[in-house]
Enzyme design. Sequence first.
Site, PDB file in Angstrom:
ATOM      1  CB  THR A 180      -0.935   0.035   1.221  1.00 19.77           C
ATOM      2  OG1 THR A 180      -0.154   0.062   2.423  1.00 19.77           O
ATOM      3  CG2 THR A 180      -1.847  -1.190   1.243  1.00 19.77           C
ATOM      4  CB  THR A 239       8.613  -7.931  17.023  1.00 17.68           C
ATOM      5  OG1 THR A 239       8.715  -7.061  15.883  1.00 17.68           O
ATOM      6  CG2 THR A 239       9.999  -8.284  17.525  1.00 17.68           C
ATOM      7  NE  ARG A 241      -1.349 -10.212  17.430  1.00 19.14           N
ATOM      8  CZ  ARG A 241      -0.874  -9.247  18.218  1.00 19.14           C
ATOM      9  NH1 ARG A 241       0.448  -9.157  18.406  1.00 19.14           N
ATOM     10  NH2 ARG A 241      -1.683  -8.394  18.801  1.00 19.14           N
ATOM     11  CD  GLU A 270       2.200 -15.324  21.953  1.00 24.92           C
ATOM     12  OE1 GLU A 270       1.398 -14.534  22.481  1.00 24.92           O
ATOM     13  OE2 GLU A 270       3.241 -14.958  21.359  1.00 24.92           O
ATOM     14  CG  HIS A 288       3.577 -11.518  22.988  1.00 21.18           C
ATOM     15  ND1 HIS A 288       2.426 -12.065  22.455  1.00 21.18           N
ATOM     16  CD2 HIS A 288       3.594 -10.218  22.572  1.00 21.18           C
ATOM     17  CE1 HIS A 288       1.777 -11.133  21.752  1.00 21.18           C
ATOM     18  NE2 HIS A 288       2.469 -10.009  21.821  1.00 21.18           N
TER      19      HIS A 288
END
Length: 329
Positions: A180, A239, A241, A270, A288
């Site tokens: 984009t 970092t 998902r 997770e 995370h």
Amino acid sequence: MAKVLYFNIDDNLDYENKLLREWGISDIELLEIKDKEYKKTFGEYVRDSGAEGLVVEYDTVTSQVMDQCPELKIVSLQSIGYNNVDIKAATVHHICVTNIPGFCADEVALHTVAMTLDLARKITFYDRAVQTGHWDPLVGYSLHRLKNKVFGMVFFGEIPKRIVPMIHAVGMEILVYAPTKTAAYLAEYGCRKADTMEQLLQEADFVSLHCPLIPDVTYHLMNEKAFAKMKPTAFLINTSRGSVVDEEALVKALKEHQIQAAAIDVIEDEMSENSRLFGLENCILTPHAAFMSEDSFYEGRRRSLEHLVERLSASKKGKPSDLVNPEVI
């Protein structure tokens, strides 16, 4: 009195209750449930609480959960990503979904750069070796200067923008795959546009993922075919998902040295905190934690609570800010 359920959220609600008192909000009650064993289903917990507002971390708010909870008016997330909520179903059920964009951009940017430098200088790998009695500067893969290496970023939002000056400071060129964004726009930040994901994978010495998890678009974006296109000396950093990466494919790529090493902050599972990446010698893992600082932790909680107040308190307009599905109101 509107009830808000915080389900399996870290810490207690002292901070949130203090804010409500400071804001003069007396028509919202915060409920807290912590049950990692799930004596009831998640939907039953929400239904039985009679909650109009919900704050979750890892649990998935599905259409089935919404069917069980006719009182629910808002899901207020303490995160940028919202892939754990069925947005289309929420809109059908007239449930607002809010997130907190940008709340941890500085932290994730710095964590990404820290992982980059760790991989580039083998800091974690050296530490593991020294701690087990192996004092050997030649252990593991060869080291190279970062000057003129290519740092590849997948998508270009707030976090990548903050990464740019730090990566430029160590002499790397930045290549960005962001469909984009125009080449002219990226050039304003001193970045070069990759026309395809394949181009980025083939040219980059570091591949850093900064895309949301979008079904059929970024789900398992990094798969066997993608790893086969990367340089054998390249590094992967995630970092974003966990499910942006096909974990089985990454395990194979690391074991077979299709890529040199990886630094991973998010795993696919997770909920049970389990992954086949655990124990791989050429993989650095953090829990995370890229978003984490005292500043971001409390900013996220405050903004999430503000959304709940905006939607549920009689003293407010009823339309929360940072609304993911604005067509619901």
